[in-house]
Structures are given as structure tokens and as C-alpha cells.
Design an enzyme around this catalytic site. Structure first.
Site, PDB file in Angstrom:
ATOM      1  N   GLU A 222       9.088   4.663  -8.736  1.00 17.65           N
ATOM      2  CA  GLU A 222      10.279   5.058  -7.976  1.00 17.65           C
ATOM      3  C   GLU A 222      11.556   4.726  -8.743  1.00 17.65           C
ATOM      4  OE1 GLU A 222       7.982   4.267  -3.727  1.00 17.65           O
ATOM      5  OE2 GLU A 222       9.336   2.772  -4.575  1.00 17.65           O
ATOM      6  N   ASP A 289       4.795  -2.919   1.410  1.00 20.61           N
ATOM      7  CA  ASP A 289       5.223  -3.251   2.775  1.00 20.61           C
ATOM      8  C   ASP A 289       5.279  -4.757   2.988  1.00 20.61           C
ATOM      9  OD1 ASP A 289       5.471  -0.593   3.408  1.00 20.61           O
ATOM     10  OD2 ASP A 289       3.517  -0.427   4.385  1.00 20.61           O
TER      11      ASP A 289
END
Length: 470
Positions: A222, A289
């Protein structure tokens, strides 16, 4: 233009364990607002014993099914597992999956859910088919279009009210439409008005949507996509993170690097690399997460950013040691921070080693074996050995004081002590794919090389490190 980034430095190893333990215990006091894409994760578990006569595919005999909140919902799961109080604002469709997801979110303790329903929209569902701990297939049912503008307005109003009752806002963007358009920018503005911090989990797209956030947490892929810069080395990651932070006014960038841990790039001119301390890599899913959740709760209770990053790295390691998308709990942190924890997990009996190696082999990992003397504790030898295999097993003579030190090294996956039996016995039992020989010993003293060809294994012998005399 950005100048070359400084060489990343390791996090100070002198951090007092008592301080980290106290930091972990504080996490349960956090209050966090999560806004993002909610999904339903379904797991179909079974066994495969035959191939279909209709096509060359395995037949899964289904034994059980499990449904869990996914996406931003998994961030909520992680936050509640840490004991934090959570408000959750998201969108679901008017379908059975949306109803199931609403029930799962609402059934968690400490959660105030605001799951708005958009008529005619499909709730995102990811279904994973699993046998023997491995995924056979994942089937996705999703709608990624932006949510209706009026619904987006309502979502922002609700979040603006909810942020006043929490300390940190998390934007969890899976690019399923909840944070599309100007929604993220408006949410950050609302948090700023309320004097709250913002943590962002980006999943591609324009990072400028999150400009001004206190902390953004991309992975290496990313980060590369957001900056157009390479992220193959520590220096490249640091340079790309610095460029991202400067371009969009982020307070700090925390890069998730999988088993390598995380890298923190903030106001400090020197990036910090924090290792994940993975005892055994089982499944990388869910690590991001876990990092987001720990970072948010850490900031919520006022922990310094370097401490937050260290706990986030440890959370990633814990999550990657679990099969499937699990959560990280306080007691697991406390176990990780206990001195000698890695050694206790890696020092195993012959039977335990055989079972662990068989599991690795079923998962497709190349297993290496090194018969170590005390001299084999040299880092360069272990690092080279790790380059040739996915999992490294070290056999060491019973009573050798180097055993515990070897087990604490991230490059070593298992340590077996041998007494009456020999290193050759261990090699025959484990049947490694790669036998790594110690270059510090004479070739005629090294056992096992002549039998590796029986099962197609190979022998590797590192070049000795040069000795620099006076």
C-alpha cells in the site's frame, strides 16, 4: 524533493519490561470510534479425502461453519478483545448477511453499533473454504460502489456525535464504498473539531483523502502504491514513508511489514524498526487489524508513540501465530513479554519436533536443519541458513549452554537437544529439505551429507566469514 532517508535504527532494546506490561494493562481503558467497511467473514471447515470425478478439484466434506465480523468489524473485534469500549458506524445491505452481521456486532460486549441499512445494497461477504488448516478457495460477494449521498451525510452526522464520547477515531477503509468521495475528509474534520486523534487503515486509492490524520498504517504494498516509490529494503521503506507523511501532513506513518514487524516514521528524524517477534508464522491474515487496534487503543490512553508502535509490532506477531483471522488479548501480550517466552516455545522434544515439521511440510514450507556447536550461535551463520529454507531447526548437544540463546533468535524456528542419539539420528527422523553445515568445522566431522540424497534433500555450507588480523 526529499533527500535520502536516514538508515532505520532498531527500537531500543533496553525498554523496561515492566513499563510495557503496564502499557498493556492500560489498553483496556481506551475508548475508540471505528468508521469503515463492515463485512461478514464466513469459514467453511471440512476435510478433503478425494478428487471430484467431474473436474480435477478437491471435494470438501463440510464439518462446520463459522461466521465472524470482518473488515472494519474485525477491528472492532480486536478492540473489544483488548477490553476497549467501542462505537462502530458503518453500512450494511438489506439482506440476510446484513442482518447476521448486525447481530454479530451487537452481540459483542462493550460495543455501541450504528449499522445503517441501505436498501438494495448487498452486504459484503467473504467465504473461505478450509481443510487441514489451509484455504482451498475464497468466494467474495460484494458491492463496492459508494454509499448513497444522503446515507453518507447521515453517517458523518452520527460519527460527529459519537466522536465526542470517544478519544480516537479509526477510519478502516477496505474500499467498499463507506469512505468514498469526501466522506473521510469530513470525518477527519469532525474529529479535529472535537479535539480527537485519527488513525487510518488505508487500502489503496488516493491517500490525500486522509490528509492531516495523526497516524496512517499502510503495509509495504500500500505504501508503494501510494507513493510510487520502491519498498524493498529498510531504507526504501523509510524514504517512502517519509514522503507519504510529508506530502499529506500525517503525524506519523507506521508501516506493517509482516513477519519483519513494523517501521515507525514520525517527527523523529530517525525511523524506528520494531520486530514482531513471531514465535511461529502460521497465517499473516489479520495482522494489520491487530496493529490498527493496538495503535488506536494505545493513543487513546495516552501512551507515547514509540511504545504504541512496539506493542503494535508484538500484536502483529501474535496474530500471525494463529490460524485464520484471530484477535489479540491482554493475556497473550503478557505471555509475549515474559522473559524466555521464545525459548520455552522453541525448545522441543524429538516427538514435538517431528509433529511440527510434518505440519510445516504439509503447508508447503522448506525445512532446514543445522547441527550446531556453540559456535553456531554466530548470527551470520543462522542468517545464511534461514536464506535457504522457510523453517530452520537446530539440533544441539544436551547441556550445551547455547541452546536457550539459539531459541531466542528470530532466525531459528525450533531447537532440539540430543543426548544418546546423534545429530545424524535427528536428520534421519526429520528428513529435512536442506542440511546446513557449519563452515567452522572440518568437513570430515559433519554427519548427514551422504544420506540427504535418499529423499532428495540438498546440502548447503556457508562460506566462512573472513578473519581480519592485525
Amino acid at each position: 524533493m526529499h533527500g535520502p532517508a536516514p538508515e532505520p535504527r532498531p527500537s531500543p532494546s533496553g525498554a523496561i519490561p515492566a513499563d510495557l506490561l503496564e502499557a498493556v494493562r492500560q489498553l483496556k481503558r481506551g475508548t475508540v470510534l471505528v468508521v469503515g467497511d463492515a463485512m461478514l467473514d464466513r469459514y467453511v471447515y471440512g476435510r478433503v479425502e478425494r478428487i471430484s470425478p467431474e473436474a480435477p478439484i478437491p471435494v470438501l466434506a463440510v464439518e462446520r461453519e463459522v461466521a465472524l465480523p470482518g473488515g472494519a468489524g474485525n477491528v472492532v473485534r480486536n478492540l473489544t478483545a483488548l477490553g476497549a469500549a467501542v462505537a462502530f458506524v458503518s453500512i450494511v445491505g438489506d439482506d440476510q448477511a446484513g442482518s447476521d452481521l448486525t447481530g454479530l456486532i451487537g452481540g459483542q460486549p462493550g460495543v455501541e453499533p450504528w449499522l445503517l441499512v441501505q436498501g438494495g445494497r448487498a452486504t459484503t461477504v467473504k467465504t473461505r473454504f478450509v481443510a487441514s488448516g489451509q484455504q482451498l478457495l475464497r468466494a467474495d460477494h460484494e458491492e463496492a460502489a459508494p454509499i448513497h449521498p444522503r446515507l453518507a451525510d447521515r453517517l458523518v452526522r452520527i460519527a460527529a456525535d459519537a466522536v465526542a464520547a470517544t478519544t480516537v477515531m479509526v477510519l478502516s477503509d477496505y474500499r467498499k464504498g463507506v469512505l468514498a468521495g469526501t466522506t473521510a475528509t469530513r470525518l477527519i474534520a469532525a474529529a479535529r473539531t472535537a479535539g480527537r486523534k485519527v488513525v487510518v487503515d488505508p487500502r489503496g486509492g488516493d491517500p490525500g483523502r486522509f490528509a492531516g490524520a495523526d497516524l496512517i498504517i499502510p503495509d509495504c504494498a500500500e505504501l508503494a502504491a501510494a507513493t510510487g516509490l520502491p519498498t524493498g529494503t529498510d531504507v526504501e521503506i523509510a524514504a517512502a514513508a517519509t514522503a507519504l507523511r510529508t506530502a499529506h501532513g500525517f503525524g506519523a506513518v507506521l508501516v506493517v511489514r509482516g513477519p519483519a514487524g513494523v517501521m515507525l516514521v514520525g517527527e523523529d528524524a530517525v525511523p524506528q524498526h520494531l520486530p514482531a517477534d513471531v514465535a511461529e508464522l502460521v497465517d499473516p491474515a489479520g495482522a494489520g487489524d491487530a496493529v490498527i487496534s493496538v495503535a488506536a487503543t494505545g493513543l487513546a490512553v495516552g501512551l507515547p508513540l514509540p511504545v504504541v508502535a512496539r506493542l503494535a509490532a508484538l500484536a502483529a506477531g501474535i496474530a500471525m501465530g494463529k490460524s485464520g483471522i484471530g484477535v489479540v488479548r491482554e493475556d497473550e501480550f503478557l505471555e509475549v513479554l515474559t522473559p524466555g517466552r521464545l525459548a520455552a516455545r522453541k525448545l522441543v522434544t524429538r516427538g514435538q519436533a517431528a509433529e511440527r515439521v510434518e505440519g510445516w511440510r504439509r503447508a508447503g514450507h522448506r525445512v532446514g536443519f543445522l547441527a550446531a556447536s556453540t559456535a553456531a550461535a554466530e548470527p551470520h551463520l543462522l542468517d545464511r541458513a534461514q536464506d535457504w529454507c522457510d523453517r530452520l531447526v537446530v539440533g544441539i548437544a544436551d547441556g550445551d549452554p547455547a541452546a536457550s540463546a539459539l531459541a531466542e533468535r528470530n532466525s531459528v524456528d525450533l531447537v532440539i537437544r540430543y543426548g544418546v542419539e546423534t545429530a545424524l539420528d535427528l536428520i534421519r527422523m526429520l528428513r529435512p529439505d536442506v542440511l546446513v553445515q557449519d563452515p567452522g568445522r572440518a568437513p570430515e566431522t559433519l554427519a548427514g551429507g551422504d544420506i540427504m540424497q535418499e529423499w532428495g534433500g540438498i546440502v548447503r555450507r556457508p562460506v566462512p566469514e573472513p578473519q581480519h588480523g592485525l
